[in-house]
Structures are given as structure tokens and as C-alpha cells.
Write an enzyme that holds these catalytic residues in place. Structure first.
Site, PDB file in Angstrom:
ATOM      1  CG  ASP A  17      -1.560  -0.866   2.261  1.00  0.00           C
ATOM      2  OD1 ASP A  17      -2.557  -2.143   0.571  1.00  0.00           O
ATOM      3  OD2 ASP A  17      -1.249  -1.817   2.296  1.00  0.00           O
ATOM      4  CD  GLU A 273      -1.377  -3.488  -6.641  1.00  0.00           C
ATOM      5  OE1 GLU A 273      -2.379  -3.944  -5.749  1.00  0.00           O
ATOM      6  OE2 GLU A 273      -1.812  -2.493  -6.756  1.00  0.00           O
TER       7      GLU A 273
HETATM    8  O1  TRH Z   1       4.967  -5.976   0.906  1.00  0.00           O
HETATM    9  P1  TRH Z   1       3.487  -6.327  -0.112  1.00  0.00           P
HETATM   10  O2  TRH Z   1       3.004  -7.695  -0.029  1.00  0.00           O
HETATM   11  O3  TRH Z   1       2.506  -5.551  -0.331  1.00  0.00           O
HETATM   12  C1  TRH Z   1       0.868  -5.292  -0.501  1.00  0.00           C
HETATM   13  C2  TRH Z   1       0.275  -5.526   0.912  1.00  0.00           C
HETATM   14  O4  TRH Z   1       0.434  -6.559   1.231  1.00  0.00           O
HETATM   15  C3  TRH Z   1      -1.126  -5.508   0.685  1.00  0.00           C
HETATM   16  O5  TRH Z   1      -2.121  -4.773   1.484  1.00  0.00           O
HETATM   17  C4  TRH Z   1      -1.280  -5.719  -0.967  1.00  0.00           C
HETATM   18  O6  TRH Z   1      -3.049  -5.778  -1.028  1.00  0.00           O
HETATM   19  C5  TRH Z   1      -0.571  -6.507  -1.748  1.00  0.00           C
HETATM   20  O7  TRH Z   1       0.698  -6.705  -1.597  1.00  0.00           O
HETATM   21  C6  TRH Z   1      -1.018  -6.908  -2.846  1.00  0.00           C
HETATM   22  O8  TRH Z   1       3.864  -7.168  -1.578  1.00  0.00           O
HETATM   23  P2  TRH Z   1       4.706  -5.061  -2.698  1.00  0.00           P
HETATM   24  O9  TRH Z   1       4.115  -4.663  -3.231  1.00  0.00           O
HETATM   25  O10 TRH Z   1       5.194  -5.752  -3.812  1.00  0.00           O
HETATM   26  O11 TRH Z   1       5.289  -4.311  -1.509  1.00  0.00           O
HETATM   27  C7  TRH Z   1       6.383  -4.310  -1.713  1.00  0.00           C
HETATM   28  C8  TRH Z   1       7.514  -2.675  -1.944  1.00  0.00           C
HETATM   29  O12 TRH Z   1       8.698  -2.910  -0.235  1.00  0.00           O
HETATM   30  C9  TRH Z   1       7.762  -2.986  -3.141  1.00  0.00           C
HETATM   31  O13 TRH Z   1       7.330  -1.210  -3.358  1.00  0.00           O
HETATM   32  C10 TRH Z   1       8.667  -2.708  -3.237  1.00  0.00           C
HETATM   33  C11 TRH Z   1       9.548  -2.725  -1.543  1.00  0.00           C
HETATM   34  N1  TRH Z   1      11.112  -3.042  -1.413  1.00  0.00           N
HETATM   35  C12 TRH Z   1      11.695  -2.630  -1.388  1.00  0.00           C
HETATM   36  O14 TRH Z   1      11.858  -1.077  -1.954  1.00  0.00           O
HETATM   37  N2  TRH Z   1      12.831  -2.974  -0.525  1.00  0.00           N
HETATM   38  C13 TRH Z   1      12.920  -4.125  -0.421  1.00  0.00           C
HETATM   39  O15 TRH Z   1      14.485  -4.654  -0.437  1.00  0.00           O
HETATM   40  C14 TRH Z   1      12.277  -5.225  -0.781  1.00  0.00           C
HETATM   41  C15 TRH Z   1      12.322  -6.937  -0.626  1.00  0.00           C
HETATM   42  C16 TRH Z   1      11.043  -4.979  -1.121  1.00  0.00           C
END
Ligand code: TRH
Length: 377
Positions: A17, A273
Site C-alpha cells: 500500500d 503488487e
Molecule cells: O509487501 P507486499 O506483500 O505488499 C502488499 C500488501 O500486503 C497489500 O496489503 C496487498 O494488498 C498487496 O501487497 C497486494 O508486496 P509488494 O506490493 O511487492 O510491496 C513491497 C514493496 O517493498 C515494494 O514497493 C518494493 C519494496 N521493497 C523495498 O523497497 N526493498 C526491499 O528490500 C524489498 C524486498 C521490497
């Protein structure tokens, strides 16, 4: 006068989010010159993505975005020209009243979750008349022309290509996060939720003919990794060797660095996402751990994406990809499908790049939002 935008983000869990809204806010400022406030109800999650931020500040400017604490006791605030509620979060009642009273009504958008399902294009951009007389418009990100597109910064693909063409840039970057690439090894990143299928993948990687170097940012998958390794207390910087598999735990890095990690790897396991979209811009084969929903609704979303993504692949490559993704998302063993995928590796590589290029021919989500506003005016 520059248009003002308010983006509201309620952190449900994890980093998706805030990851999406923070990325969008920065892009609206940097590429469209807009005045953007990002309202976040959990500054702790924000600080994880933006470590230089202050977790206690009511208001702060970060990279041109005014980041504001969305506190429970809402203080009267003049609404912006465009109001985005991300992922159907509920706006403060007082803020909605102020929107109604504003002489020039704001454009009110609900930025929805990403889905490849067919119905998305039909619902994208539709208004929903509220009892207070305002209309709220549904804005759906997506992979096909009738949708709102995907977040993609203007220079992203050029930067990615330059990086991937420059071996020393890759080595330098990897060194900056404490990684030394092992000669001849396939480099893999792993970002996933808890997953019982992990053990079977690690078995396959350890028994492979080629060495594998697995980079695992700290997060929810670590418990499964530890169970397979038979150890506890893994932390960033720790590494282990098992047969042909070298495993290293990484710290959670900033979004721009995470992009570079994805660009550096031969294969990326991603989740949710935002990381899922970023892996597509990396132009490398990937594996998606979709966010689990009740009634297995996520499996339909997975199928919808696969149906789009596998177009253009040979029958064997389609089968390997589908079986791998399905097994990974239903906690089934993945050794066989992983080994099948390796059989058509060059095809999977080419396909990832051409998928990326096709998606990049659509307007990006930030540009589509700005255009939507201009059309609405
Ligand atoms: O963290 P996520 O699983 O997030 C979400 C939430 O769970 C949400 O509620 C749900 O609806 C959605 O998924 C589908 O996965 P996501 O979307 O990939 O987000 C992770 C974020 O973290 C992304 O912006 C990349 C960032 N990130 C970093 O900045 N540094 C890192 O080392 C890693 C591994 C990720």
C-alpha cells in the site's frame, strides 16, 4: 497555478500500500510538477521504504512530496484539486464534508488493486454517484489498453537497459549491498510470503548442475528458509552454502536499490503488487507469489495474469511457467516445473523482455491519472 493532489494511504499490512502510493506521489511531483500530499496512517511502514524520514513528524517533505500523518483525530484541511483514496481506504468524514463544500469540487478517485481480470477494462474510469452528490471514479491499474496502466517512471527502462549493459555497474551495485557475484552462478532474488513450496525449490537449486546464488531480503520467507537450513536467527549479511546453492540474507533496501537488485538477477521471485510490477520492468524471468485472499479469489487473478503473460510462448514453455506459478501459489512441490523451466530458459528470457516492451507501449499509471484529470476538467 499547479494542481494540488492528495493521496490517502491506509497501511493494511506489509509494504504494498505504501510502496505504490509513495512511488506514485514521487512520480507526480518529479514528472508532472504537481503539488502532492501523501497522507499515511502508519509512518513506521513509510520509514521502512524511506529511511531518512521521521516516523514522528506530523508533516515532512520527502523528495518533493509533503508526507503527512493521517491521524485518527482529523484536523480540518483544505481538500486538494484531486483526491485519491488508495485501495478503497475510507477518507476522513470531515475531509469528505470539506470536499462537498469546496466551491470547485475535487476529482475523487479510488485507485484500485492491480488485476489482469477481463472485467477491469469495463470498470476502469466509471463514476459512482455518492449520497453527498459527489462522484467517485474507479481507477484500475492494469496490463491492457483499456485499463489505467502500470506505474513506470519515464526514464526507468532506459536506466534499466544501461545498467544491464554495464557489467561494472552491476558488480558495483551488488558490492554496495554486500553481495559478491559467484563465478558462473545463476543469480536469483527471493521476496515472498511464507511458502511451504520453498523447500522443494531449494532442493532443486542445491541439486542443480549450475551453481545458484540466492539473495533473500529480510522478510516473511525467512522462517521457511531457516526450517530448510535447520537453523535459527538468520539475519541480514548471513550466508550458507548447500550443494550448488549459496544463500545470502540481505537487508531490506530502498525501492531504487531494490529495482537494481531485480535488474541484476537472472530470475526474480516477487510478491504482492509493486515488486511484481517492478520485476516485469526488469525484463527477466520471474515467479509471482500473489497476495492470498479469502475463498481463493487470488487464484483467479493468478490465472488471469498467466493467460495474458504466456501468450507467445511455446507450448512447453507455457506449461513449465504455468505449473511452476501454480505450484508456488498452492504450496505444492516445484522441483519438476522449475527443472522444466530451465529447459526453455532462453525462450523465457526473451519473453520477459518482450512482455516488458509491450507493457511499456501503454501510458504509465501516473500519466494516465493526470490525463484523466485533464479530461475531467
Ligand atoms: O509487501 P507486499 O506483500 O505488499 C502488499 C500488501 O500486503 C497489500 O496489503 C496487498 O494488498 C498487496 O501487497 C497486494 O508486496 P509488494 O506490493 O511487492 O510491496 C513491497 C514493496 O517493498 C515494494 O514497493 C518494493 C519494496 N521493497 C523495498 O523497497 N526493498 C526491499 O528490500 C524489498 C524486498 C521490497
Amino acid at each position: 497555478m499547479r494542481a494540488t493532489w492528495d493521496i490517502f494511504c491506509s497501511v493494511v499490512d506489509n509494504y504494498g500500500d505504501i510502496g505504490v502510493t509513495w512511488r506514485l506521489a514521487r512520480q507526480l511531483v518529479a514528472e508532472h510538477g504537481l503539488v502532492v500530499r501523501l497522507w499515511v496512517d502508519d509512518l513506521g511502514a513509510f520509514v521502512r521504504l524511506c529511511p531518512q524520514a521521521d516516523a514522528q513528524a506530523q508533516r515532512q517533505i520527502q523528495q518533493g512530496v509533503e508526507v503527512c500523518l493521517w491521524a485518527g483525530d482529523w484536523q480540518a484541511t483544505e481538500p486538494a484539486d484531486v483526491v485519491i483514496e488508495a485501495f478503497a481506504c475510507e477518507l476522513p468524514a470531515l475531509y469528505i464534508s470539506a470536499m462537498v463544500q469546496r466551491p470547485q469540487k475535487p476529482l475523487w478517485l479510488n485507485l484500485e488493486y492491480l488485476s489482469a481480470e477481463d472485467w477491469v477494462a469495463g470498470c476502469h474510469g466509471l463514476p459512482s454517484l455518492q449520497s453527498n452528490g459527489l462522484s467517485k471514479f474507479f481507477f484500475f491499474p492494469g496490463f491492457t489498453m483499456g485499463s489505467g496502466g502500470l506505474l513506470r517512471e519515464r526514464k526507468l527502462l532506459a536506466q534499466r537497459r544501461a545498467f544491464q549493459a554495464d557489467e561494472s555497474a552491476r558488480t558495483l551495485f551488488l558490492r554496495s549491498i554486500g553481495v559478491t557475484p559467484l563465478p558462473g552462478a545463476r543469480l536469483i532474488s527471493l521476496f515472498a510470503y511464507e511458502n511451504a513450496a520453498l523447500a522443494s525449490w531449494l532442493d532443486a537449486l542445491a541439486a542443480d548442475a549450475q551453481p545458484n546464488q540466492l539473495l533473500v531480503p529480510e522478510g516473511r520467507i525467512l522462517a521457511d528458509l531457516q526450517a530448510w537450513l535447520g537453523c535459527a536467527g538468520l539475519r541480514a549479511g548471513d550466508s550458507q552454502q548447500c550443494g550448488q546453492l549459496h544463500i545470502q540474507v540481505l537487508p531490506f533496501i530502498q525501492q531504487d536499490q531494490y529495482d537494481r537488485l531485480l535488474w541484476s538477477c537472472d530470475f526474480n521471485a516477487v510478491r504482492g503488487e509493486d515488486s511484481f510490477v517492478r520485476a516485469q520492468w526488469a525484463g527477466r524471468p520471474m515467479l509471482w507469489h500473489i497476495y492470498q485472499q479469502t475463498d481463493d479469489a487470488h487464484l483467479e487473478k493468478l490465472e488471469a495474469f498467466l493467460a495474458l503473460y504466456k501468450e507467445g510462448l511455446s507450448a512447453d514453455a507455457q506449461r513449465a511457467l504455468t505449473e511452476l506459478w501454480q505450484a508456488w501459489n498452492t504450496a505444492q512441490p516445484v522441483e519438476e516445473s522449475w527443472n522444466q523451466l530451465l529447459q526453455n530458459w532462453p525462450e523465457q528470457q526473451q519473453h520477459a523482455e518482450s512482455w516488458c516492451l509491450q507493457r511499456a507501449s501503454q501510458p504509465d499509471l501516473a500519466a494516465a491519472l493526470v490525463q484523466f484529470y485533464l479530461n475531467w476538467l
